[in-house]
Design a protein around this motif. Sequence first.
Motif, PDB file in Angstrom:
ATOM      1  N   ILE A   1       3.959  13.524  -7.585  1.00 45.98           N
ATOM      2  CA  ILE A   1       4.878  13.210  -6.440  1.00 45.98           C
ATOM      3  C   ILE A   1       6.200  14.118  -6.655  1.00 45.98           C
ATOM      4  N   ALA A   2       6.744  13.850  -8.190  1.00 47.61           N
ATOM      5  CA  ALA A   2       7.957  14.411  -8.434  1.00 47.61           C
ATOM      6  C   ALA A   2       7.949  15.801  -8.350  1.00 47.61           C
ATOM      7  N   GLU A   3       6.693  16.588  -8.762  1.00 47.60           N
ATOM      8  CA  GLU A   3       6.374  17.881  -8.629  1.00 47.60           C
ATOM      9  C   GLU A   3       6.609  18.398  -7.177  1.00 47.60           C
ATOM     10  N   LYS A   4       6.082  17.722  -6.184  1.00 51.16           N
ATOM     11  CA  LYS A   4       6.200  18.011  -4.836  1.00 51.16           C
ATOM     12  C   LYS A   4       7.876  17.920  -4.499  1.00 51.16           C
ATOM     13  N   VAL A   5       8.565  16.854  -4.792  1.00 43.82           N
ATOM     14  CA  VAL A   5       9.895  16.900  -4.447  1.00 43.82           C
ATOM     15  C   VAL A   5      10.821  17.846  -4.922  1.00 43.82           C
ATOM     16  N   GLU A   6      10.483  18.365  -6.107  1.00 43.39           N
ATOM     17  CA  GLU A   6      11.241  19.446  -6.801  1.00 43.39           C
ATOM     18  C   GLU A   6      10.865  20.728  -6.093  1.00 43.39           C
ATOM     19  N   TYR A   7       9.449  21.136  -5.620  1.00 44.77           N
ATOM     20  CA  TYR A   7       9.345  22.077  -4.818  1.00 44.77           C
ATOM     21  C   TYR A   7      10.081  22.090  -3.458  1.00 44.77           C
ATOM     22  N   VAL A   8      10.095  21.098  -2.895  1.00 42.62           N
ATOM     23  CA  VAL A   8      10.994  20.812  -1.790  1.00 42.62           C
ATOM     24  C   VAL A   8      12.338  21.144  -2.064  1.00 42.62           C
ATOM     25  N   ILE A   9      12.831  20.717  -2.912  1.00 39.26           N
ATOM     26  CA  ILE A   9      14.335  20.869  -3.202  1.00 39.26           C
ATOM     27  C   ILE A   9      14.665  22.424  -3.526  1.00 39.26           C
ATOM     28  N   ASN A  10      13.586  22.986  -4.227  1.00 41.55           N
ATOM     29  CA  ASN A  10      13.853  24.350  -4.858  1.00 41.55           C
ATOM     30  C   ASN A  10      13.319  25.461  -3.917  1.00 41.55           C
ATOM     31  N   ASN A  11      12.758  25.274  -3.006  1.00 42.31           N
ATOM     32  CA  ASN A  11      12.116  26.415  -1.982  1.00 42.31           C
ATOM     33  C   ASN A  11      12.300  26.132  -0.827  1.00 42.31           C
TER      34      ASN A  11
ATOM     35  N   VAL B   1       0.790  -1.448   0.115  1.00 40.74           N
ATOM     36  CA  VAL B   1      -0.092  -0.048   0.019  1.00 40.74           C
ATOM     37  C   VAL B   1       0.923   1.444  -0.034  1.00 40.74           C
ATOM     38  N   LYS B   2       2.119   1.129   0.332  1.00 42.54           N
ATOM     39  CA  LYS B   2       3.034   2.528   0.332  1.00 42.54           C
ATOM     40  C   LYS B   2       3.369   2.927  -0.739  1.00 42.54           C
ATOM     41  N   GLY B   3       3.279   2.076  -1.894  1.00 45.42           N
ATOM     42  CA  GLY B   3       3.622   2.664  -3.263  1.00 45.42           C
ATOM     43  C   GLY B   3       5.007   2.985  -3.659  1.00 45.42           C
ATOM     44  N   LEU B   4       5.928   1.936  -3.075  1.00 47.87           N
ATOM     45  CA  LEU B   4       7.382   2.143  -3.450  1.00 47.87           C
ATOM     46  C   LEU B   4       7.750   2.059  -4.659  1.00 47.87           C
ATOM     47  N   GLU B   5       6.993   1.151  -5.503  1.00 46.08           N
ATOM     48  CA  GLU B   5       7.266   1.126  -7.066  1.00 46.08           C
ATOM     49  C   GLU B   5       7.088   2.425  -7.532  1.00 46.08           C
ATOM     50  N   VAL B   6       6.033   3.277  -7.122  1.00 47.04           N
ATOM     51  CA  VAL B   6       5.581   4.669  -7.544  1.00 47.04           C
ATOM     52  C   VAL B   6       7.064   5.351  -7.310  1.00 47.04           C
ATOM     53  N   PHE B   7       7.461   5.236  -6.159  1.00 48.28           N
ATOM     54  CA  PHE B   7       8.628   6.330  -5.831  1.00 48.28           C
ATOM     55  C   PHE B   7       9.803   5.907  -6.540  1.00 48.28           C
TER      56      PHE B   7
ATOM     57  N   ILE C   1      14.518  14.133   2.985  1.00 48.97           N
ATOM     58  CA  ILE C   1      13.144  14.341   2.630  1.00 48.97           C
ATOM     59  C   ILE C   1      12.508  12.997   2.871  1.00 48.97           C
ATOM     60  N   ALA C   2      11.071  12.876   3.439  1.00 44.29           N
ATOM     61  CA  ALA C   2      10.296  11.683   3.344  1.00 44.29           C
ATOM     62  C   ALA C   2       9.253  11.809   2.541  1.00 44.29           C
ATOM     63  N   VAL C   3       9.094  10.746   1.811  1.00 43.19           N
ATOM     64  CA  VAL C   3       7.996  10.625   0.752  1.00 43.19           C
ATOM     65  C   VAL C   3       7.033   9.540   1.057  1.00 43.19           C
ATOM     66  N   PHE C   4       5.772   9.817   0.962  1.00 37.68           N
ATOM     67  CA  PHE C   4       4.715   8.799   1.473  1.00 37.68           C
ATOM     68  C   PHE C   4       3.823   8.605   0.042  1.00 37.68           C
ATOM     69  N   PRO C   5       4.075   7.685  -0.883  1.00 40.84           N
ATOM     70  CA  PRO C   5       3.441   7.499  -2.161  1.00 40.84           C
ATOM     71  C   PRO C   5       2.323   6.656  -2.113  1.00 40.84           C
ATOM     72  N   TYR C   6       1.640   6.771  -0.961  1.00 39.78           N
ATOM     73  CA  TYR C   6       0.517   5.717  -0.543  1.00 39.78           C
ATOM     74  C   TYR C   6      -0.744   5.758  -1.423  1.00 39.78           C
ATOM     75  N   ARG C   7      -1.377   4.775  -1.673  1.00 39.65           N
ATOM     76  CA  ARG C   7      -2.612   4.695  -2.347  1.00 39.65           C
ATOM     77  C   ARG C   7      -3.621   4.507  -1.557  1.00 39.65           C
ATOM     78  N   ASP C   8      -4.778   5.024  -1.630  1.00 39.40           N
ATOM     79  CA  ASP C   8      -6.068   5.008  -0.969  1.00 39.40           C
ATOM     80  C   ASP C   8      -6.533   3.557  -0.730  1.00 39.40           C
ATOM     81  N   THR C   9      -7.156   3.478   0.417  1.00 38.72           N
ATOM     82  CA  THR C   9      -8.002   2.128   0.659  1.00 38.72           C
ATOM     83  C   THR C   9      -9.164   2.382   1.280  1.00 38.72           C
ATOM     84  N   HIS C  10     -10.094   1.611   1.348  1.00 36.18           N
ATOM     85  CA  HIS C  10     -11.252   1.599   2.148  1.00 36.18           C
ATOM     86  C   HIS C  10     -10.982   1.583   3.630  1.00 36.18           C
ATOM     87  N   HIS C  11     -10.026   2.324   4.367  1.00 34.74           N
ATOM     88  CA  HIS C  11      -9.728   2.285   5.486  1.00 34.74           C
ATOM     89  C   HIS C  11      -9.461   3.728   6.047  1.00 34.74           C
TER      90      HIS C  11
END
Length: 388
Positions: free
Chosen positions: A341-351, A217-223, A286-296
Amino acid sequence: MSNLKIALISRLPPARCGIAEYTSMLAEALLRNLDYSEIALVGTRVKEGLRHYVEPYSGLEVCQSFSEDGGYGEIIECLKEKGLRRGSVAHIQHDYDIFRDNAEFMSLVRKLKEMGVRVVITMHTVAHALKSPEYVVFQRKLSEVVDAVIVHSRLQEFELIAQGADPRKIVVIPHGTHLNPFTKYDKVRLLEGLGVDSPEDLAESTLITVPGLIRPVKGLEVFINVFKHIRSKYDVRFLLIGSPQGQGYEYLRKLAPILSKLEGAVFMNKFLWRNELLAYLASIDIAVFPYRDTHHYAVSGIFHLVIGSRKPPICTRIPKFIECYEVAPELTAPTNAPSDIAEKVEYVINNPKGVSEAVSKLWDYAVETSWENVALKHCEVYAELASP
């Protein structure tokens, strides 16, 4: 309240589980904040051949009493052994992975009530109505029988109310936050302590991680896709130290060959005990949480450890990270699509200025939800239930 006995019923360390850590931290904070030490720990079977063992962090004795697949009857025996009686408080840390038999769990709660014990349930996971009708029936009936239901977010509260739970029994107490004592340590020293190869080289780059136990559920393959994009533009390294949990073993088996060949990545399949985990979080940028939603509906314990380490989290906009969205929405991605998610990582690096302000807001929330403050809120619930 000096004569009130409280039992915390949960997974407990050395179980490799976030809720086990949660319960241990709560027990420690209660011991520091209460004017008595009548706290009993009742746990799942994690040490074979022993009825009792000492929990390594709080120093309290644990009575091992139940299997997660059923057989909760020994919990009653343990509570009696620990001296719980009419008017005592049994505080159960409920999750569907820990208490897997809903019917037997309901039977346990009814038996506790027959003993005259006050029953508090912390629902770490509230099943959404879309999960299955049986969960709605169970959650509604459970709220009818217990004395109080603790949840960690307003989303959980309102979902239970929508399912017919009594709002007068629901108490919102945020997940506690451990304030990391390692944040001022030298990064190279921290990495050396974790056994990372070439720590000096690693420390020169921006270190990004997906922290916590490894599960699908943590989306490691996405990251991994996010990292490939970010790595082509910035001096970043992916440091992943963690171990699988549940379905994570098969998940990691499939990802391990990819991780081993990923340029700029360092992976260590290693379970981190508390101080190791805190050192790890203090060492990354930087900590990234690329989680997908569940019915929880739940909240994230590792997110709280990240903000307690003064590190910027990047979270997907799902119920599990409602706190990030409420406090620092600029650090949330609308979906777990790699491009978002990449857009947010770049935001953190550049701002750095904007990120510093966001981290400051999250730090204030970390202090507000420190285990000391959260323990006091629990004490208020216990005191109210104990009053005649």
